[in-house]
Design an enzyme around this catalytic site. Structure first.
Site, PDB file in Angstrom:
ATOM      1  N   GLY A 201       0.796  -1.218   0.000  1.00 16.35           N
ATOM      2  CA  GLY A 201       0.000   0.000   0.000  1.00 16.35           C
ATOM      3  C   GLY A 201       0.825   1.263   0.000  1.00 16.35           C
ATOM      4  O   GLY A 201       1.858   1.365  -0.669  1.00 16.35           O
ATOM      5  N   CYS A 202       0.374   2.253   0.775  1.00 15.96           N
ATOM      6  CA  CYS A 202       1.019   3.568   0.795  1.00 15.96           C
ATOM      7  C   CYS A 202       2.469   3.500   1.270  1.00 15.96           C
ATOM      8  O   CYS A 202       3.274   4.364   0.916  1.00 15.96           O
ATOM      9  CB  CYS A 202       0.239   4.519   1.695  1.00 15.96           C
ATOM     10  SG  CYS A 202      -1.397   4.973   1.056  1.00 15.96           S
ATOM     11  N   ALA A 203       2.810   2.500   2.061  1.00 12.10           N
ATOM     12  CA  ALA A 203       4.175   2.388   2.572  1.00 12.10           C
ATOM     13  C   ALA A 203       5.158   1.877   1.526  1.00 12.10           C
ATOM     14  O   ALA A 203       6.376   1.957   1.716  1.00 12.10           O
ATOM     15  CB  ALA A 203       4.211   1.468   3.790  1.00 12.10           C
TER      16      ALA A 203
END
Length: 351
Positions: free
Chosen positions: A142-144
Site C-alpha cells: 500500500g502507501c508504505a
C-alpha cells in the site's frame, strides 16, 4: 571501482494524461451520492478541505460515473500501468545513462491492480531487459511501498555490488472508486486518491543524487483494520479507519526512533523528513509527533495539492522536489501503510 554504498542514481515520475480538478470531483460526487446517501452532505466538505487542487486519473471523469466490475478495472489497470511503467522506467534509465539491457534487477511495487504475468515480465521485451534479469514484484504494501520498496531495492543493490537495480512504483488508486459503496471511507477515498508512478535507479557503481544510508520497517501489532482493501466481485473496496491521524501522532515517532536506533541513528540526526503525504491531517499529526512547526511539510502539501494521495509513488514525488530544493546532510523518507506499518529510509547528501 564499487563498494557497498548504494546511491540513488536517478529518479523519474509519470502520471496519466487525464486530469480531474477537485471542484469537478466534488460536484460529480454530489450528483452520484447525495440523493442515495444521507450522510453525504456532512462529508461533502472533504473535497474542499483535503488540500487538493487536481489529480491525475487512469480514465476520464465520465468513466467513473458508470458501474464497472473487476474485469473492466483490471483491463484499465493493465493498460495504464504498463504505459506509466515504460514512461517512468525509461526516463529513470535515460537519466542514469543506462538502457533496459543494463538492468540486473527490478523491484516493482503496486497494490491497486493485478497482472499475471507481472508488469516487469509483460514489458521485458519492450524495455529491452536481459533474459537473466532478477524480478521482484511486490503487492500489498500500500502507501508504505514507496519507502519499503525503495528499501528492498537498496538491499538488492547492496548485496550485488556493481549491479543496476531499477525500482518502479505504480498505483492507479482511482480504479478502486465505487458507486455502490455508500460509506464514509469510500467518500473520503473519492476526495483524496489519485494515480501516478515513479522509478529510480540504485547502484553501488555510479555517483548519485544521494547515498542510501539505512532502511527499516516497523509492524504494529493488532492493527490490521486500520487500512487496506476488501475484495469482492466489483473490485477493491477501501478500508480506512477514522482513527488514523491520532494513531499516527501517537505512534510514528517511537516507531521511526526504533528503526533509526537499529541503524545507529537518532531523531536528532535527521535534518529533514521526507514524508508520504497521506492527507493534511496525517501531515499535521507527523508535525505534532516530531515537534515540528505547523506547515513544516510544505513540499508534501504541494505534492498533495497537485496530485492527491497516489499511494506508494507519492513519496517519490516529494523526494524529487526535495532534491530540487537541495537535500540537507541527512534526510529520512517515511511512510505508513497497511499492516499497519511504518517504513523509513535514510539518505545522505551526495558528496
Amino acid at each position: 571501482m564499487t563498494n557497498d554504498t548504494v546511491k540513488l542514481v536517478s529518479l523519474a515520475l509519470a502520471t496519466p494524461e487525464n486530469i480531474i480538478l477537485q471542484t469537478d470531483a466534488g460536484e460529480t460526487a454530489a450528483k452520484l451520492f447525495a440523493h442515495r446517501y444521507r450522510e453525504f452532505k456532512h462529508l461533502a466538505s472533504v473535497f474542499a478541505n483535503a488540500g487538493i487542487t487536481k489529480r491525475h486519473a487512469a480514465r476520464p471523469l465520465a468513466w467513473f460515473t458508470e458501474p464497472h466490475g473487476w474485469q473492466d478495472r483490471m483491463e484499465a489497470y493493465a493498460e495504464v500501468s504498463s504505459a506509466l511503467f515504460v514512461e517512468a522506467a525509461s526516463a529513470a534509465l535515460d537519466r542514469a545513462g543506462l538502457t533496459g539491457r543494463d538492468v540486473d534487477c527490478i523491484v516493482t511495487v503496486s497494490s491497486t491492480g493485478i497482472t499475471t504475468p507481472s508488469l516487469d515480465a509483460r514489458l521485458a521485451e519492450r524495455m529491452g531487459f536481459r533474459a537473466d534479469i532478477e524480478r521482484v514484484p511486490v503487492f500489498g504494501l500500500g502507501c508504505a511501498a514507496g519507502v519499503s520498496g525503495f528499501g528492498i531495492a537498496t538491499r538488492m543493490a547492496r548485496g550485488r555490488p556493481g549491479a543496476n537495480v531499477l525500482f518502479v512504483s505504480i498505483e492507479l488508486c482511482s480504479l478502486a472508486f465505487r458507486l455502490d459503496e455508500l460509506t464514509r471511507p469510500n467518500i473520503i477515498a473519492t476526495a483524496l486518491f489519485g494515480d501516478g508512478a515513479g522509478a529510480c535507479v540504485l547502484s553501488t557503481r555510479a555517483e548519485g543524487l544521494a547515498e542510501v544510508e539505512s532502511t527499516g520497517e516497523h509492524l504494529f501489532p493488532n492493527t490490521l483494520g486500520i487500512m487496506g482493501w476488501k475484495i469482492d466481485d466489483t473490485g477493491f473496496g477501501i478500508i480506512l479507519e477514522q482513527s488514523l491521524p491520532p494513531f499516527a501522532q501517537e505512534n510514528i515517532k517511537p516507531a521511526i526512533t526504533a528503526i533509526l536506533n537499529r541503524a545507529g541513528l537518532g531523531i536528532t540526526d535527521i535534518d529533514r523528513f521526507i514524508c508520504h503525504p497521506g492527507g493534511l491531517k496525517v501531515l499535521a499529526a507527523f508535525e505534532a509527533a516530531f515537534e515540528l512547526a505547523p506547515g513544516f511539510f510544505d513540499i508534501e502539501r504541494g505534492v498533495l495539492a497537485d496530485y492527491g494521495n497516489m499511494s506508494s509513488p507519492t513519496v517519490l514525488f516529494v523526494l524529487e522536489r526535495a532534491i530540487q530544493a537541495g537535500l540537507p546532510p541527512r534526510s529520512a523518507m517515511i511512510a505508513l501503510g497497511p499492516g499497519f506499518s511504518a517504513s523509513c529510509v535514510t539518505l545522505k547528501k551526495a558528496a
